[in-house]
Design a protein around this motif. Structure first.
Motif, PDB file in Angstrom:
ATOM      1  N   ASP A  80      -8.568   9.875  -9.749  1.00 16.89           N
ATOM      2  CA  ASP A  80      -7.868  10.028  -9.530  1.00 16.89           C
ATOM      3  C   ASP A  80      -6.975   9.612  -8.470  1.00 16.89           C
ATOM      4  O   ASP A  80      -5.433   8.972  -8.731  1.00 16.89           O
ATOM      5  CB  ASP A  80      -6.946  12.064  -9.576  1.00 16.89           C
ATOM      6  CG  ASP A  80      -7.326  12.629 -10.748  1.00 16.89           C
ATOM      7  OD1 ASP A  80      -7.668  11.318 -11.762  1.00 16.89           O
ATOM      8  OD2 ASP A  80      -7.059  12.861 -10.912  1.00 16.89           O
ATOM      9  N   LEU A  81      -7.200   9.344  -6.872  1.00 21.35           N
ATOM     10  CA  LEU A  81      -6.751   8.704  -5.771  1.00 21.35           C
ATOM     11  C   LEU A  81      -6.815   7.241  -6.195  1.00 21.35           C
ATOM     12  O   LEU A  81      -5.836   6.800  -6.003  1.00 21.35           O
ATOM     13  CB  LEU A  81      -7.471   8.368  -4.908  1.00 21.35           C
ATOM     14  CG  LEU A  81      -7.607  10.328  -3.852  1.00 21.35           C
ATOM     15  CD1 LEU A  81      -8.581  10.132  -2.925  1.00 21.35           C
ATOM     16  CD2 LEU A  81      -6.014  10.391  -3.526  1.00 21.35           C
ATOM     17  N   PHE A 104      -8.232  12.672   2.389  1.00 19.36           N
ATOM     18  CA  PHE A 104      -9.028  13.986   2.385  1.00 19.36           C
ATOM     19  C   PHE A 104      -8.575  14.713   3.430  1.00 19.36           C
ATOM     20  O   PHE A 104      -9.259  15.723   3.794  1.00 19.36           O
ATOM     21  CB  PHE A 104     -10.435  13.887   1.565  1.00 19.36           C
ATOM     22  CG  PHE A 104     -10.741  13.698   0.388  1.00 19.36           C
ATOM     23  CD1 PHE A 104      -9.889  14.177   0.026  1.00 19.36           C
ATOM     24  CD2 PHE A 104     -10.589  12.224   0.446  1.00 19.36           C
ATOM     25  CE1 PHE A 104     -10.562  13.076  -1.411  1.00 19.36           C
ATOM     26  CE2 PHE A 104     -11.323  11.306  -0.491  1.00 19.36           C
ATOM     27  CZ  PHE A 104     -10.581  12.202  -1.770  1.00 19.36           C
ATOM     28  N   GLY A 105      -7.460  15.109   4.344  1.00 24.26           N
ATOM     29  CA  GLY A 105      -6.874  15.350   4.868  1.00 24.26           C
ATOM     30  C   GLY A 105      -6.981  15.040   6.308  1.00 24.26           C
ATOM     31  O   GLY A 105      -6.833  16.258   7.671  1.00 24.26           O
ATOM     32  N   LYS A 106      -8.067  14.541   6.532  1.00 24.56           N
ATOM     33  CA  LYS A 106      -8.640  13.556   7.914  1.00 24.56           C
ATOM     34  C   LYS A 106      -8.201  11.621   7.532  1.00 24.56           C
ATOM     35  O   LYS A 106      -8.306  11.143   7.264  1.00 24.56           O
ATOM     36  CB  LYS A 106      -9.356  14.068   8.430  1.00 24.56           C
ATOM     37  CG  LYS A 106     -10.787  13.865   7.843  1.00 24.56           C
ATOM     38  CD  LYS A 106     -12.073  14.382   7.796  1.00 24.56           C
ATOM     39  CE  LYS A 106     -12.657  13.230   8.973  1.00 24.56           C
ATOM     40  NZ  LYS A 106     -13.773  13.129   9.114  1.00 24.56           N
ATOM     41  N   SER A 150       0.980  -1.152   0.092  1.00 26.26           N
ATOM     42  CA  SER A 150      -0.092  -0.183   0.119  1.00 26.26           C
ATOM     43  C   SER A 150       0.874   1.238   0.311  1.00 26.26           C
ATOM     44  O   SER A 150       2.453   0.900   0.707  1.00 26.26           O
ATOM     45  CB  SER A 150      -0.802  -0.019   1.609  1.00 26.26           C
ATOM     46  OG  SER A 150      -1.634  -1.057   1.547  1.00 26.26           O
ATOM     47  N   PRO A 151       0.940   2.612  -0.597  1.00 22.18           N
ATOM     48  CA  PRO A 151       1.499   3.547  -0.621  1.00 22.18           C
ATOM     49  C   PRO A 151       1.366   4.262   0.626  1.00 22.18           C
ATOM     50  O   PRO A 151      -0.199   3.947   1.443  1.00 22.18           O
ATOM     51  CB  PRO A 151       0.078   4.234  -1.712  1.00 22.18           C
ATOM     52  CG  PRO A 151      -0.299   3.669  -2.337  1.00 22.18           C
ATOM     53  CD  PRO A 151      -0.653   2.598  -1.242  1.00 22.18           C
ATOM     54  N   PRO A 152       2.889   4.212   1.226  1.00 23.39           N
ATOM     55  CA  PRO A 152       2.947   5.056   2.511  1.00 23.39           C
ATOM     56  C   PRO A 152       2.132   6.689   2.636  1.00 23.39           C
ATOM     57  O   PRO A 152       1.997   6.370   4.094  1.00 23.39           O
ATOM     58  CB  PRO A 152       4.463   5.466   2.440  1.00 23.39           C
ATOM     59  CG  PRO A 152       4.970   5.065   0.685  1.00 23.39           C
ATOM     60  CD  PRO A 152       3.693   4.155   0.360  1.00 23.39           C
ATOM     61  N   ASP A 153       1.763   6.995   2.400  1.00 22.19           N
ATOM     62  CA  ASP A 153       1.155   8.007   1.946  1.00 22.19           C
ATOM     63  C   ASP A 153      -0.049   7.922   2.592  1.00 22.19           C
ATOM     64  O   ASP A 153      -1.264   9.133   2.892  1.00 22.19           O
ATOM     65  CB  ASP A 153       0.898   8.993   1.640  1.00 22.19           C
ATOM     66  CG  ASP A 153       0.983   8.388  -0.401  1.00 22.19           C
ATOM     67  OD1 ASP A 153       0.507   7.775  -0.564  1.00 22.19           O
ATOM     68  OD2 ASP A 153       0.785   9.787  -1.272  1.00 22.19           O
ATOM     69  N   THR A 154      -0.871   7.171   2.032  1.00 22.71           N
ATOM     70  CA  THR A 154      -2.362   6.598   2.476  1.00 22.71           C
ATOM     71  C   THR A 154      -2.357   6.694   4.021  1.00 22.71           C
ATOM     72  O   THR A 154      -3.882   6.282   4.766  1.00 22.71           O
ATOM     73  CB  THR A 154      -2.503   5.519   2.043  1.00 22.71           C
ATOM     74  OG1 THR A 154      -2.193   3.810   2.693  1.00 22.71           O
ATOM     75  CG2 THR A 154      -2.876   5.184   0.348  1.00 22.71           C
TER      76      THR A 154
END
Length: 148
Positions: free
Chosen positions: A130-131, A59-61, A31-35
């Protein structure tokens, strides 16, 4: 209802790839680390009826969600469905298709609906597509690094 599909060619048997994908520790590895995906409750391996409870950054939270494995046909397919979470509807089919000797295609098919109400103005179908595109690009590259 909106749809998304992505696929990747891998080297291995359907059994090898499927076993890797149903190991919940491996889900975190690809999984992408930024998630910021983390499980709050999960089995070691997925099975029909398994419940996955998780947190994910979006989405910021931090969003919380629960998915259930509603279909499980080893080594070809498993399907997860959102029971609770940020989207109005989310179903993810994971297909493992043999292409010949030691060649497999993994196909991810999503059916989803953005949230309703005020949140729906921020989390649109286009933003979700896009996500998903970015997320599965990372996931599939991680799989290629392991199975090529």
């Amino acid at each position: 209802m909106a749809n998304f599909e992505a696929s990747v060619q891998l080297t291995g048997t359907p059994e090898q790839i499927f076993e890797f994908l149903i190991d919940t520790d491996n889900i975190l590895k690809i999984s992408p680390p930024d998630t910021g995906l983390s499980f709050t409750n999960k089995p070691d391996k997925l099975y029909q009826g398994a419940i996955l409870e998780f947190k994910i950054q979006g989405f910021g939270k931090v969003q919380e969600g629960t998915h259930e494995i509603i279909k499980f046909e080893s080594p070809e397919l498993y399907t997860e469905k959102q029971i609770s979470g940020p989207l109005k509807h989310y179903v993810h089919e994971h297909h493992v298709v043999a292409n010949g000797e030691n060649e497999v295609t993994v196909i991810d098919r999503l059916e989803f609906e953005p949230p309703s109400g005020l949140l729906g103005f921020l989390i649109t179908e286009t933003k979700l597509l896009d996500l998903f595109d970015e997320g599965f690009y990372h996931r599939h590259n991680a799989l290629k690094a392991l199975f090529s």
